[in-house]
Design an enzyme around this catalytic site. Sequence first.
Site, PDB file in Angstrom:
ATOM      1  CB  SER A  96      -1.150   0.034   1.780  1.00  0.00           C
ATOM      2  OG  SER A  96      -1.298   1.142   1.107  1.00  0.00           O
ATOM      3  CE1 TYR A 155      -4.110  -1.975   4.212  1.00  0.00           C
ATOM      4  CE2 TYR A 155      -3.285   0.135   4.454  1.00  0.00           C
ATOM      5  CZ  TYR A 155      -3.755  -0.631   4.275  1.00  0.00           C
ATOM      6  OH  TYR A 155      -4.180  -1.442   2.552  1.00  0.00           O
TER       7      TYR A 155
HETATM    8  P1  NAD Z   1     -11.090  -6.144  -0.655  1.00  0.00           P
HETATM    9  O1  NAD Z   1     -11.335  -6.121   0.813  1.00  0.00           O
HETATM   10  O2  NAD Z   1     -12.343  -6.461  -1.425  1.00  0.00           O
HETATM   11  O3  NAD Z   1     -10.219  -8.146  -0.449  1.00  0.00           O
HETATM   12  C1  NAD Z   1      -9.302  -8.236   0.181  1.00  0.00           C
HETATM   13  C2  NAD Z   1      -9.235  -9.380  -0.053  1.00  0.00           C
HETATM   14  O4  NAD Z   1      -8.402 -10.473   1.374  1.00  0.00           O
HETATM   15  C3  NAD Z   1     -10.622 -10.167  -0.125  1.00  0.00           C
HETATM   16  O5  NAD Z   1     -10.714 -10.944  -0.643  1.00  0.00           O
HETATM   17  C4  NAD Z   1     -10.495 -10.961   1.847  1.00  0.00           C
HETATM   18  O6  NAD Z   1     -11.620 -12.345   1.929  1.00  0.00           O
HETATM   19  C5  NAD Z   1      -9.272 -11.306   1.748  1.00  0.00           C
HETATM   20  N1  NAD Z   1      -8.667 -11.415   3.374  1.00  0.00           N
HETATM   21  C6  NAD Z   1      -8.768 -10.648   4.118  1.00  0.00           C
HETATM   22  N2  NAD Z   1      -8.716 -11.763   5.169  1.00  0.00           N
HETATM   23  C7  NAD Z   1      -8.591 -13.251   4.528  1.00  0.00           C
HETATM   24  C8  NAD Z   1      -8.035 -13.875   5.247  1.00  0.00           C
HETATM   25  N3  NAD Z   1      -7.749 -13.741   7.017  1.00  0.00           N
HETATM   26  N4  NAD Z   1      -8.068 -15.183   4.579  1.00  0.00           N
HETATM   27  C9  NAD Z   1      -7.404 -14.667   3.367  1.00  0.00           C
HETATM   28  N5  NAD Z   1      -8.184 -14.118   2.433  1.00  0.00           N
HETATM   29  C10 NAD Z   1      -8.043 -12.837   3.453  1.00  0.00           C
HETATM   30  O7  NAD Z   1      -9.862  -5.232  -0.517  1.00  0.00           O
HETATM   31  P2  NAD Z   1      -8.480  -5.117  -1.732  1.00  0.00           P
HETATM   32  O8  NAD Z   1      -8.788  -3.439  -2.259  1.00  0.00           O
HETATM   33  O9  NAD Z   1      -8.749  -5.950  -3.325  1.00  0.00           O
HETATM   34  O10 NAD Z   1      -7.500  -4.815  -0.877  1.00  0.00           O
HETATM   35  C11 NAD Z   1      -6.952  -6.374  -1.167  1.00  0.00           C
HETATM   36  C12 NAD Z   1      -4.856  -6.076  -1.276  1.00  0.00           C
HETATM   37  O11 NAD Z   1      -4.724  -4.084  -1.582  1.00  0.00           O
HETATM   38  C13 NAD Z   1      -5.090  -5.760   0.356  1.00  0.00           C
HETATM   39  O12 NAD Z   1      -3.822  -6.157   0.929  1.00  0.00           O
HETATM   40  C14 NAD Z   1      -5.263  -4.062   0.781  1.00  0.00           C
HETATM   41  O13 NAD Z   1      -4.244  -3.701   1.964  1.00  0.00           O
HETATM   42  C15 NAD Z   1      -4.395  -3.668  -0.496  1.00  0.00           C
HETATM   43  N6  NAD Z   1      -4.444  -2.084  -0.731  1.00  0.00           N
HETATM   44  C16 NAD Z   1      -5.600  -2.065  -1.195  1.00  0.00           C
HETATM   45  C17 NAD Z   1      -5.332  -0.806  -1.274  1.00  0.00           C
HETATM   46  C18 NAD Z   1      -7.462   0.007  -1.817  1.00  0.00           C
HETATM   47  O14 NAD Z   1      -7.503   1.173  -1.972  1.00  0.00           O
HETATM   48  N7  NAD Z   1      -8.647  -0.902  -2.334  1.00  0.00           N
HETATM   49  C19 NAD Z   1      -5.469   0.380  -1.389  1.00  0.00           C
HETATM   50  C20 NAD Z   1      -3.670   0.319  -1.219  1.00  0.00           C
HETATM   51  C21 NAD Z   1      -3.590  -1.217  -0.706  1.00  0.00           C
END
Ligand code: NAD
Length: 263
Positions: free
Chosen positions: A151, A164
Amino acid sequence: MKLDGKVALVTGSSQGIGQAIAIRLAQDGASVVINYRSHPEGAQETLNQVQAAGGKCHMAQSDVGATIQADLGQVSEVQRLISESVERFGQVDILVNNAGLEKRADFWDVSEEDYDKVTDVNLKGVFFAAQAFVKHLKQTNRPGKIINISSVHEELPFPHFTTYCISKGGVKMMMRNLAVELGPLGITINNVAPGAIATPINKDLLEDKEKLNAVLKNIPLGRLGKPEDVSNLVAFLASSDADYITGSTFYVDGGLLWNYQEQ
Ligand code: NAD
């Protein structure tokens, strides 16, 4: 087909960025393991799209993808996920550590339970998934690629989200350390650091126009990212075009990092 003959494991790929990555890697010819914790329907939806994408690569449907349930917050589950993936496809070449979560709280209110929930998945899960993957590569004497979805908050403070930031900052140093330690084994590791991407993790933001507009003001390109903005970069890093790239973080943030102001 840049990923022809490769097997990729994408953690947390039942929705959001992970889902887009799974589909994109299949489009590029990889067989894909779709991991989920508690949404089999989402994982099935990803698999359907992976099969539709991978079917164009003349592979048997069963070779294109598979779903595997595992809770990335538990080390034994992480290890089982890697070994079941190897059993299912014979090898894993690309590990995308995508699963993650965040919890908002004032620092003085953070509970031990919430601290553990966030760091167990975002940091410990990433560490032990990489470890189990590297053991598999060592045993089979093959190179591999690790891509962590970290991130902008591996670098940028995010008040009220200290757990986080700890987890993503930890993944930054883990990645740099492993680039040095694993380079001689032919294993590369890089971080992809999204800014604000329109996925379920940002549900509250997407539903609050005022907050959304404030965030958009911070983004020079003037829009939230799409999951595909992230998956395009992951596909490049997973391919042999990126064989000489290790130890780096790549931002996908529309310029947010250099323009961020606390709201
Ligand atoms: P999201 O919430 O849609 O997806 C997160 C995924 O992680 C989900 O499928 C969830 O089921 C899975 N997950 C969570 N806990 C889990 C566990 N214990 N075991 C297995 N799976 C688990 O969010 P996203 O935006 O798609 O996030 C994906 C990645 O990108 C994350 O690591 C997040 O920190 C990172 N990220 C997202 C953003 C954003 O703005 N969306 C920004 C920076 C980083």
